[in-house]
Design a protein around this motif. Structure first.
Motif, mmCIF file in Angstrom:
data_model
loop_
_atom_site.group_PDB
_atom_site.id
_atom_site.type_symbol
_atom_site.label_atom_id
_atom_site.label_comp_id
_atom_site.label_asym_id
_atom_site.label_seq_id
_atom_site.Cartn_x
_atom_site.Cartn_y
_atom_site.Cartn_z
ATOM 1 N N LEU A 1 0.824 -1.200 0.000
ATOM 2 C CA LEU A 1 0.000 0.000 0.000
ATOM 3 C C LEU A 1 0.862 1.255 0.000
ATOM 4 N N GLN A 2 1.981 1.224 0.701
ATOM 5 C CA GLN A 2 2.902 2.374 0.665
ATOM 6 C C GLN A 2 3.319 2.660 -0.774
ATOM 7 N N ASN A 3 3.712 1.623 -1.479
ATOM 8 C CA ASN A 3 4.133 1.801 -2.873
ATOM 9 C C ASN A 3 2.971 2.294 -3.743
ATOM 10 N N TRP A 4 1.764 1.800 -3.460
ATOM 11 C CA TRP A 4 0.581 2.237 -4.208
ATOM 12 C C TRP A 4 0.314 3.713 -3.955
ATOM 13 N N ILE A 5 0.399 4.151 -2.703
ATOM 14 C CA ILE A 5 0.182 5.563 -2.365
ATOM 15 C C ILE A 5 1.206 6.442 -3.071
ATOM 16 N N GLU A 6 2.455 5.998 -3.100
ATOM 17 C CA GLU A 6 3.524 6.798 -3.697
ATOM 18 C C GLU A 6 3.399 6.890 -5.211
ATOM 19 N N THR A 7 2.543 6.063 -5.787
ATOM 20 C CA THR A 7 2.250 6.130 -7.224
ATOM 21 C C THR A 7 0.975 6.915 -7.501
ATOM 22 N N HIS A 8 -0.033 6.797 -6.618
ATOM 23 C CA HIS A 8 -1.361 7.365 -6.864
ATOM 24 C C HIS A 8 -1.638 8.665 -6.110
ATOM 25 N N TYR A 9 -0.626 9.238 -5.431
ATOM 26 C CA TYR A 9 -0.845 10.449 -4.635
ATOM 27 C C TYR A 9 -1.436 11.616 -5.433
ATOM 28 N N PRO A 10 -1.184 11.754 -6.771
ATOM 29 C CA PRO A 10 -1.782 12.910 -7.465
ATOM 30 C C PRO A 10 -3.290 12.790 -7.640
ATOM 31 N N GLU A 11 -3.820 11.598 -7.411
ATOM 32 C CA GLU A 11 -5.240 11.352 -7.652
ATOM 33 C C GLU A 11 -6.056 11.663 -6.390
ATOM 34 N N PRO A 12 -7.381 11.837 -6.529
ATOM 35 C CA PRO A 12 -8.240 12.051 -5.356
ATOM 36 C C PRO A 12 -8.433 10.744 -4.582
ATOM 37 N N VAL A 13 -7.456 10.400 -3.740
ATOM 38 C CA VAL A 13 -7.425 9.130 -3.023
ATOM 39 C C VAL A 13 -8.195 9.247 -1.711
ATOM 40 N N GLY A 14 -9.112 8.329 -1.473
ATOM 41 C CA GLY A 14 -9.840 8.254 -0.215
ATOM 42 C C GLY A 14 -9.539 6.954 0.505
ATOM 43 N N ILE A 15 -10.069 6.801 1.712
ATOM 44 C CA ILE A 15 -9.798 5.606 2.488
ATOM 45 C C ILE A 15 -10.331 4.356 1.794
ATOM 46 N N ASP A 16 -11.469 4.476 1.080
ATOM 47 C CA ASP A 16 -12.019 3.324 0.356
ATOM 48 C C ASP A 16 -11.066 2.847 -0.731
ATOM 49 N N ASP A 17 -10.411 3.804 -1.401
ATOM 50 C CA ASP A 17 -9.443 3.441 -2.435
ATOM 51 C C ASP A 17 -8.266 2.682 -1.822
ATOM 52 N N MET A 18 -7.811 3.132 -0.661
ATOM 53 C CA MET A 18 -6.680 2.472 -0.009
ATOM 54 C C MET A 18 -7.070 1.097 0.515
ATOM 55 N N VAL A 19 -8.298 0.961 1.028
ATOM 56 C CA VAL A 19 -8.789 -0.337 1.477
ATOM 57 C C VAL A 19 -8.816 -1.323 0.309
ATOM 58 N N ASP A 20 -9.316 -0.872 -0.846
ATOM 59 C CA ASP A 20 -9.362 -1.732 -2.034
ATOM 60 C C ASP A 20 -7.960 -2.119 -2.498
ATOM 61 N N PHE B 1 -1.162 -0.689 9.462
ATOM 62 C CA PHE B 1 -0.396 0.415 8.880
ATOM 63 C C PHE B 1 0.244 1.254 9.981
ATOM 64 N N LEU B 2 -0.515 1.532 11.020
ATOM 65 C CA LEU B 2 0.010 2.311 12.147
ATOM 66 C C LEU B 2 1.127 1.560 12.849
ATOM 67 N N ALA B 3 0.958 0.267 13.043
ATOM 68 C CA ALA B 3 1.984 -0.533 13.710
ATOM 69 C C ALA B 3 3.279 -0.564 12.901
ATOM 70 N N ALA B 4 3.147 -0.583 11.566
ATOM 71 C CA ALA B 4 4.323 -0.713 10.699
ATOM 72 C C ALA B 4 5.038 0.609 10.468
ATOM 73 N N THR B 5 4.280 1.694 10.339
ATOM 74 C CA THR B 5 4.877 2.967 9.918
ATOM 75 C C THR B 5 4.813 4.074 10.967
ATOM 76 N N GLY B 6 3.967 3.895 11.989
ATOM 77 C CA GLY B 6 3.770 4.961 12.963
ATOM 78 C C GLY B 6 2.789 6.020 12.499
ATOM 79 N N LEU B 7 2.179 5.805 11.335
ATOM 80 C CA LEU B 7 1.223 6.749 10.761
ATOM 81 C C LEU B 7 -0.025 5.996 10.314
ATOM 82 N N SER B 8 -1.153 6.701 10.262
ATOM 83 C CA SER B 8 -2.335 6.131 9.626
ATOM 84 C C SER B 8 -2.161 6.241 8.114
#
Length: 312
Positions: free
Chosen positions: A212-231, A244-251
């Motif tokens: 998901l980290q790699n996905w976020i770093e590719t899709h950040y220009p798009e209107p990303v919501g929590i549902d998109d990240m869940v999918d 995610f919080l346990a692994a990175t310290g961030l939501s």
């Protein structure tokens, strides 16, 4: 860090010179010495030779003790420097000032001198510091924190900030101002936040979170919501947030925000594009929301950040 050792010594020498040329300023009575464990020379960063005046045993009556940054592996240094840490822990309470720059705070903390106190250090080592010393209150955004007997300065070149602050404590405002001017530096340093660099933790071992980290770093220009990240992650909202919080310290939302702002910083440093274009390029449809978010994380407006760090 060799430059911190000799840079502070130079700052105090400048203060002494200024005071000697003035009828109203005084730096007399302060003997500045360098001490090592056994009084023998040591190698600082860059393998530069540091020549001490005394051993630690001969410096026990010091009223002020300044610790330079650890340059290199923090945990190996703490294991190696047990004698120094024991010496710090045993200092008489009459030692009126104990101070550190950058990662030198680890030495004070290891000696148990920072428990219950509010301090600062190098933000790059904030996670390790919190893990090792949970009883210490870390204020990473601050360049210098003065807690009466203990003073901690922030990252790297804050050794000069600390030197001027110590001059202020020992000899007063006027000599501190004069020394700061001679060093071409501000007396009141700004927040460390503009200098923070977001380095995404990726060695946590959770493959789904990493994906998901790699996905976020590719899709950040798009209107990303929590549902998109869940999918994208293939997990439930609750499980995703927990892992995610346990692994990175961030939501996941915070991570997306940090990625966007960090990329915006790089663009502001290298491009002259209008702020609204940069906001749009990193996924913000509302420029005002981008400016607020940028200020919350960086401590400066996008325009002020550009002015400070843009390519000349």
């Amino acid at each position: 860090m060799t430059s911190a050792v000799y840079g502070q010594a130079d700052a105090f020498a400048i203060a002494a010179t200024i005071a000697s040329q003035s009828n109203s300023l005084d730096w007399s009575g302060h003997e500045i010495v360098l001490a090592t464990g056994d009084g023998e020379p040591v190698r600082g960063s860059g393998h530069h030779r540091i020549e001490p005046h005394y051993s630690l045993a001969e410096a026990t009556d010091s009223d002020v003790v300044l610790l330079p940054p650890i340059f290199g592996d923090i945990e190996k240094a703490l294991t190696r420097e047990r004698a120094l840490i024991a010496w710090l822990a045993s200092l008489p309470s009459r030692a009126k000032l104990l101070a550190s720059t950058c990662t030198g705070a680890f030495l004070l903390a290891e000696a148990g001198l920072l428990d219950g106190r509010r301090v600062t250090t190098n933000p790059a080592f904030g996670a390790l510091f919190r893990e090792r010393y949970p009883r210490v209150q870390l204020a990473l955004e601050e360049r210098i924190v003065d807690d009466n007997r203990i003073i901690c300065a922030g990252s790297t070149t804050a050794y000069l900030t600390l030197a001027v602050h110590v001059i202020h404590r020992l000899a007063g405002h006027d000599l501190a101002v004069a020394t700061a001017k001679a060093l071409s530096m501000d007396l009141n340093p700004e927040s460390q936040r503009p200098y923070f660099m977001f380095i995404a933790p990726k060695d946590h071992g959770d493959d789904k979170v990493l994906g998901l980290q790699n996905w976020i770093e590719t899709h950040y220009p798009e209107p990303v919501g929590i549902d998109d990240m869940v999918d994208a992650a293939g997990m439930s909202v609750r499980n995703l947030n927990r892992r995610f919080l346990a692994a990175t310290g961030l939501s996941p939302r915070q991570y997306l925000r940090m990625v966007r702002i960090e990329i915006a910083k790089r663009m502001l440093e290298s491009q002259n594009a209008p702020i609204d274009r940069i906001a749009e390029a990193v996924g913000y449809g509302d420029t005002r929301a981008f400016i607020r978010s940028f200020g919350d994380i960086v401590g400066l407006s996008p325009g002020a950040y550009r002015q400070k760090f843009r390519t000349r």
